[in-house]
Design a protein around this motif. Structure first.
Motif, mmCIF file in Angstrom:
data_model
loop_
_atom_site.group_PDB
_atom_site.id
_atom_site.type_symbol
_atom_site.label_atom_id
_atom_site.label_comp_id
_atom_site.label_asym_id
_atom_site.label_seq_id
_atom_site.Cartn_x
_atom_site.Cartn_y
_atom_site.Cartn_z
ATOM 1 N N HIS A 137 0.834 -1.204 0.000
ATOM 2 C CA HIS A 137 0.000 0.000 0.000
ATOM 3 C C HIS A 137 0.875 1.263 0.000
ATOM 4 C CE1 HIS A 137 -3.382 2.634 0.972
ATOM 5 N NE2 HIS A 137 -2.587 3.179 1.875
ATOM 6 N N ASN A 138 1.888 1.277 0.863
ATOM 7 C CA ASN A 138 2.776 2.441 0.939
ATOM 8 C C ASN A 138 3.603 2.609 -0.327
ATOM 9 O OD1 ASN A 138 1.795 3.099 3.475
ATOM 10 N ND2 ASN A 138 3.381 1.942 4.538
ATOM 11 N N LEU A 139 4.052 1.505 -0.900
ATOM 12 C CA LEU A 139 4.798 1.569 -2.156
ATOM 13 C C LEU A 139 3.906 2.127 -3.262
ATOM 14 C CD1 LEU A 139 7.400 -0.554 -3.703
ATOM 15 C CD2 LEU A 139 5.238 -0.608 -4.918
ATOM 16 N N TYR A 140 2.683 1.632 -3.369
ATOM 17 C CA TYR A 140 1.752 2.114 -4.395
ATOM 18 C C TYR A 140 1.444 3.593 -4.210
ATOM 19 C CZ TYR A 140 0.885 -2.837 -5.462
ATOM 20 O OH TYR A 140 1.014 -4.160 -5.804
ATOM 21 N N ASP A 141 1.235 4.015 -2.958
ATOM 22 C CA ASP A 141 0.975 5.433 -2.704
ATOM 23 C C ASP A 141 2.175 6.280 -3.104
ATOM 24 O OD1 ASP A 141 -1.600 5.135 -1.843
ATOM 25 O OD2 ASP A 141 -1.166 5.532 0.273
ATOM 26 N N ASN A 142 3.355 5.770 -2.830
ATOM 27 C CA ASN A 142 4.576 6.510 -3.157
ATOM 28 C C ASN A 142 4.761 6.620 -4.673
ATOM 29 O OD1 ASN A 142 7.074 7.714 -3.195
ATOM 30 N ND2 ASN A 142 8.084 6.144 -1.994
ATOM 31 N N LYS A 143 4.536 5.529 -5.386
ATOM 32 C CA LYS A 143 4.783 5.502 -6.829
ATOM 33 C C LYS A 143 3.623 6.060 -7.654
ATOM 34 C CE LYS A 143 8.731 3.345 -6.409
ATOM 35 N NZ LYS A 143 9.991 3.976 -6.702
ATOM 36 N N CYS A 144 2.401 5.886 -7.183
ATOM 37 C CA CYS A 144 1.239 6.299 -7.973
ATOM 38 C C CYS A 144 0.538 7.524 -7.399
ATOM 39 C CB CYS A 144 0.257 5.140 -8.114
ATOM 40 S SG CYS A 144 0.986 3.728 -8.992
ATOM 41 N N GLY A 145 1.068 8.038 -6.300
ATOM 42 C CA GLY A 145 0.591 9.296 -5.745
ATOM 43 C C GLY A 145 -0.902 9.390 -5.535
ATOM 44 N N THR A 146 -1.460 10.478 -6.045
ATOM 45 C CA THR A 146 -2.868 10.795 -5.800
ATOM 46 C C THR A 146 -3.794 10.303 -6.909
ATOM 47 O OG1 THR A 146 -2.571 12.949 -6.837
ATOM 48 C CG2 THR A 146 -2.268 12.823 -4.424
ATOM 49 N N LEU A 147 -3.272 9.508 -7.827
ATOM 50 C CA LEU A 147 -4.131 8.989 -8.898
ATOM 51 C C LEU A 147 -5.283 8.195 -8.306
ATOM 52 C CD1 LEU A 147 -1.416 7.686 -11.401
ATOM 53 C CD2 LEU A 147 -2.759 9.790 -11.588
ATOM 54 N N ARG A 148 -6.429 8.237 -8.956
ATOM 55 C CA ARG A 148 -7.604 7.522 -8.469
ATOM 56 C C ARG A 148 -8.214 6.692 -9.587
ATOM 57 N NH1 ARG A 148 -5.840 7.660 -4.185
ATOM 58 N NH2 ARG A 148 -5.939 9.418 -2.814
ATOM 59 N N GLY A 149 -9.071 5.753 -9.214
ATOM 60 C CA GLY A 149 -9.838 4.973 -10.172
ATOM 61 C C GLY A 149 -8.980 4.179 -11.141
ATOM 62 N N LYS A 150 -9.384 4.236 -12.419
ATOM 63 C CA LYS A 150 -8.710 3.456 -13.466
ATOM 64 C C LYS A 150 -7.267 3.890 -13.654
ATOM 65 C CE LYS A 150 -12.839 2.287 -16.083
ATOM 66 N NZ LYS A 150 -13.555 2.402 -17.340
ATOM 67 N N ARG A 151 -6.990 5.166 -13.492
ATOM 68 C CA ARG A 151 -5.610 5.655 -13.661
ATOM 69 C C ARG A 151 -4.694 5.055 -12.584
ATOM 70 N NH1 ARG A 151 -5.527 11.834 -13.973
ATOM 71 N NH2 ARG A 151 -3.366 11.456 -14.562
ATOM 72 N N ARG A 152 -5.204 4.958 -11.365
ATOM 73 C CA ARG A 152 -4.415 4.351 -10.281
ATOM 74 C C ARG A 152 -4.186 2.863 -10.558
ATOM 75 N NH1 ARG A 152 -2.630 5.432 -5.145
ATOM 76 N NH2 ARG A 152 -2.542 3.663 -3.720
ATOM 77 N N LYS A 153 -5.230 2.154 -10.977
ATOM 78 C CA LYS A 153 -5.089 0.728 -11.283
ATOM 79 C C LYS A 153 -4.054 0.512 -12.378
ATOM 80 C CE LYS A 153 -9.630 -0.927 -9.874
ATOM 81 N NZ LYS A 153 -10.906 -1.495 -10.291
ATOM 82 N N ARG A 154 -4.103 1.341 -13.434
ATOM 83 C CA ARG A 154 -3.117 1.210 -14.519
ATOM 84 C C ARG A 154 -1.703 1.465 -14.001
ATOM 85 N NH1 ARG A 154 -7.079 3.378 -17.978
ATOM 86 N NH2 ARG A 154 -6.417 5.514 -17.567
ATOM 87 N N CYS A 155 -1.564 2.469 -13.168
ATOM 88 C CA CYS A 155 -0.250 2.785 -12.598
ATOM 89 C C CYS A 155 0.279 1.607 -11.787
ATOM 90 C CB CYS A 155 -0.349 4.035 -11.717
ATOM 91 S SG CYS A 155 1.204 4.451 -10.876
ATOM 92 N N ILE A 156 -0.557 1.060 -10.918
ATOM 93 C CA ILE A 156 -0.137 -0.061 -10.072
ATOM 94 C C ILE A 156 0.219 -1.276 -10.925
ATOM 95 C CG2 ILE A 156 -0.990 -1.751 -8.382
ATOM 96 C CD1 ILE A 156 -2.501 0.607 -7.043
ATOM 97 N N ARG A 157 -0.599 -1.563 -11.918
ATOM 98 C CA ARG A 157 -0.338 -2.724 -12.780
ATOM 99 C C ARG A 157 0.939 -2.566 -13.590
ATOM 100 N NH1 ARG A 157 -6.514 -3.347 -14.467
ATOM 101 N NH2 ARG A 157 -7.171 -4.698 -12.769
ATOM 102 N N SER A 158 1.319 -1.343 -13.893
ATOM 103 C CA SER A 158 2.514 -1.113 -14.707
ATOM 104 C C SER A 158 3.796 -1.120 -13.879
ATOM 105 C CB SER A 158 2.395 0.210 -15.473
ATOM 106 O OG SER A 158 2.472 1.302 -14.566
#
Length: 167
Positions: A132-153
């Protein structure tokens, strides 16, 4: 188990009963199998076990599980058959003749929380928080589909996850 038994056999053959004070893990203290054939060799052994506490919420969760709704665990129906001594209609289990309904209850008589659950429970939460902390650090404030794409990439470096987030 085989190692402990082999060690006990070797000590017996060497006729050194009582020569050693065995220091062992909880496997000796809670299980009979490692010393079953050589109980005299294990006399006075010291066994160590980590202190563990019951996780109340896990008991609540586990006792509410049901084979009709818990479909993500492929072994749960087999567990259910074993503890309730029944079988489901399409089961290959020939050990029991009584049919399971799925409405049987997980009671204290058939379920006792394993002492190591606390450590597994905490490890899962540690990894969940680290990710969770890694995803927040790398994907910041992105939400919804944009956050999912960021995490998956993300390509997660295990050493970075361990050093910077898990520890």
């Amino acid at each position: 188990v085989e190692d402990a038994s082999g060690l006990m056999q070797a000590a017996r053959r060497a006729n050194i009963t009582g020569h050693f004070v065995w220091i062992a893990s909880d496997g000796w203290g809670k299980e009979e199998m490692p010393v079953k054939r050589h109980p005299e060799m294990a006399q006075g052994a010291l066994t160590l076990e980590l202190q563990s506490n019951i996780i109340g919420p896990f008991n609540t969760y586990f006792k509410r599980l049901n084979p009709n709704t818990n479909t993500r665990n492929p072994w749960f129906k087999e567990y259910w058959e074993h503890v309730h001594k029944c079988k489901f209609p399409k089961s290959e289990n020939t050990k029991y003749s009584q049919l399971c309904t799925g409405n049987e209850q997980i009671t204290q008589a058939i379920y006792k929380q394993e002492s190591k659950i606390q450590f597994v429970y905490h490890a899962v939460y540690a990894f969940a928080y680290a990710l969770h902390n890694l995803y927040d650090n790398k994907c910041g404030t992105l939400r919804g589909k944009r956050r999912k794409r960021c995490i998956r990439s993300l390509v997660v470096d295990g050493e970075v996850l361990y050093q910077q987030y898990l520890l």
